[in-house]
Design an enzyme around this catalytic site. Sequence first.
Site, PDB file in Angstrom:
ATOM      1  N   PRO A   1      28.962  44.754  41.567  1.00 19.75           N
ATOM      2  CA  PRO A   1      30.134  44.581  42.433  1.00 19.75           C
ATOM      3  C   PRO A   1      30.440  45.861  43.204  1.00 19.75           C
ATOM      4  CG  PRO A   1      30.580  43.861  40.172  1.00 19.75           C
ATOM      5  CD  PRO A   1      29.285  44.595  40.142  1.00 19.75           C
ATOM      6  N   PRO A   2      31.175  45.752  44.297  1.00 18.69           N
ATOM      7  CA  PRO A   2      31.546  46.958  45.057  1.00 18.69           C
ATOM      8  C   PRO A   2      32.384  47.908  44.212  1.00 18.69           C
ATOM      9  CG  PRO A   2      31.969  44.962  46.338  1.00 18.69           C
ATOM     10  CD  PRO A   2      31.640  44.513  44.952  1.00 18.69           C
TER      11      PRO A   2
ATOM     12  N   GLY B   1      29.837  52.341  41.514  1.00 20.84           N
ATOM     13  CA  GLY B   1      29.190  53.653  41.467  1.00 20.84           C
ATOM     14  C   GLY B   1      27.702  53.634  41.717  1.00 20.84           C
TER      15      GLY B   1
ATOM     16  N   THR C   1      26.038  54.148  44.614  1.00 23.27           N
ATOM     17  CA  THR C   1      25.658  55.305  45.442  1.00 23.27           C
ATOM     18  C   THR C   1      25.715  56.590  44.628  1.00 23.27           C
ATOM     19  OG1 THR C   1      26.572  54.188  47.388  1.00 23.27           O
ATOM     20  CG2 THR C   1      26.177  56.545  47.572  1.00 23.27           C
TER      21      THR C   1
ATOM     22  N   GLU D   1      58.930  33.007  36.567  1.00 21.51           N
ATOM     23  CA  GLU D   1      58.122  34.006  35.863  1.00 21.51           C
ATOM     24  C   GLU D   1      58.332  33.926  34.354  1.00 21.51           C
ATOM     25  OE1 GLU D   1      55.844  35.497  37.365  1.00 21.51           O
ATOM     26  OE2 GLU D   1      56.487  34.960  39.386  1.00 21.51           O
TER      27      GLU D   1
ATOM     28  N   ASP E   1      49.268  30.030  42.041  1.00 21.82           N
ATOM     29  CA  ASP E   1      48.950  29.568  40.684  1.00 21.82           C
ATOM     30  C   ASP E   1      48.020  28.363  40.740  1.00 21.82           C
ATOM     31  OD1 ASP E   1      50.723  31.502  39.810  1.00 21.82           O
ATOM     32  OD2 ASP E   1      52.422  30.114  39.749  1.00 21.82           O
TER      33      ASP E   1
END
EC number: 3.4.24.-
Length: 652
Positions: A228-229, A232, A234, A450, A525
């Site tokens: 995934p982007p 690490g 690079t 909530e 949701d």
Amino acid sequence: MKKQNNGLIKNPFLWLLFIFFLVTGFQYFYSGNNSGGSQQINYTELVQEITDGNVKELTYQPNGSVIEVSGVYKNPKTSKEGTGIQFFTPSVTKVEKFTSTILPADTTVSELQKLATDHKAEVTVKHESSSGIWINLLVSIVPFGILFFFLFSMMGNMGGGNGRNPMSFGRSKAKAANKEDIKVRFSDVAGAEEEKQELVEVVEFLKDPKRFTKLGARIPAGVLLEGPPGTGKTLLAKAVAGEAGVPFFSISGSDFVEMFVGVGASRVRSLFEDAKKAAPAIIFIDEIDAVGRQRGVGLGGGNDEREQTLNQLLIEMDGFEGNEGIIVIAATNRSDVLDPALLRPGRFDRKVLVGRPDVKGREAILKVHAKNKPLAEDVDLKLVAQQTPGFVGADLENVLNEAALVAARRNKSIIDASDIDEAEDRVIAGPSKKDKTVSQKERELVAYHEAGHTIVGLVLSNARVVHKVTIVPRGRAGGYMIALPKEDQMLLSKEDMKEQLAGLMGGRVAEEIIFNVQTTGASNDFEQATQMARAMVTEYGMSEKLGPVQYEGNHAMLGAQSPQKSISEQTAYEIDEEVRSLLNEARNKAAEIIQSNRETHKLIAEALLKYETLDSTQIKALYETGKMPEAVEEESHALSYDEVKSKMNDEK
């Protein structure tokens, strides 16, 4: 104003436009001056004028492949066209001269001369003028020369990083770093211990290749880092180069492809030529899916520029010529769209999955990024790591950076736990909107919504624990509840996913039970719940009716095989029915839990209306004892100057 004018002067397109009008005007006036107020007539009109006896003088002059004929009328003619540029309505003018062009056929010229002599016209024959030839040639060539000059100049500017030489347009745009310039080591890369173990052998190959070649081993041609982007990839590639002490050439996959055919392939050749000169070396290609997608399956297909670039890359990595001492490391998060020829052994021998770090990895990453930040004693990086499941290295760095910004905004000299807590909320849900005007009715609705999520999460707590709930608006959300897994999970059971579905339904169910209304607050949701339920049925085989069959995979993007419908209408209908059944079951479960815990649900909602945000300790106390912890109870009193100032800083 001066800077703007300088920018206009340096703009090559404006210069090109200026030169175009200059050359066009030069050609126009040159032709106009040569004509000297004369009228252009064709061969038929010329013969007619001579026959009518209206030609006084006639002059022949060879000019290259044609003969220019000019003459003087006995009786001037009138014309409304005139010569030169006319800024007003054209006036009627008298034309005394004429010009014409004829082919140098002997019979045509002799007949025309005889005709002119018979009608008493004075005939003059001139020799070909060398200066006229050069002037005409210059007028024809100069515009094209100027155009080519500006085109080459612009191509040189587009070449980027290779000087202003237009011939460098096809040169590689890779950034080269000497081994002395690379300071990154494996110790700087945290949370990827297994990945580093896979890359240790690559470092050893580069350091001491003879140790392996004497045993008949072949040096890996390439290593593909997939993940995934922000995980690490690079940084890992730089660490390999730093540990091996070899030059590092880095380039993006999109840098190979240009609108000019053949430029990408030329840049690939140039890149490998530069790497061969510096061997042993590492070539790092970021986002290789930009150039390495499957051939012949994009829009249009065919042998386009991207495919030529890919073909050249395949040849350079494993063609007729070997690349001893050069290892290609590529990074992508879409290996499923890469061309199979690129993934075969001999090109990318190693495929390393750089996944999301576990809790220990996240803690190690946080320690690396916290080295240059002053942290208070109440900051527990282990706890922060536990509160950030699914975060990658880039996310964790962003959390600490946001915490530093929050602390600076509050005029603090160190970063404490409250700053990091605020930073987590900002990264997950966006900045708070405390100044946003919300009616009391909406606040109550959001609080009970909530609280519905929270109470369902508290009862169904086998896999996840309620961490925080708030009604402070952030981003697009009016409030949110965060439930974290008890431990990092590689796999989710069917029961775990059903519990999550019930938790997602808790908000809408609470609205219906308490207020007997349905609002738009549950849209996100439902989106998450529908995606999860569909994945359970179509990907994970968790439907008793449809069985362990995968009906849908990851939808391919442009560049891979387009997904085709492989299920019948009846099966699609049954899939929808199973998804609906799972969601209805989750809704009924949430309704049962909220009805059975009405008092606790009300307590949590009222606490949210009073305190706006509740942490895990406060939520647990309300659920178990029905009261808030004593430390949180606040006495109402008049605030001093220092208390008012402190509160203002906290709310910034």
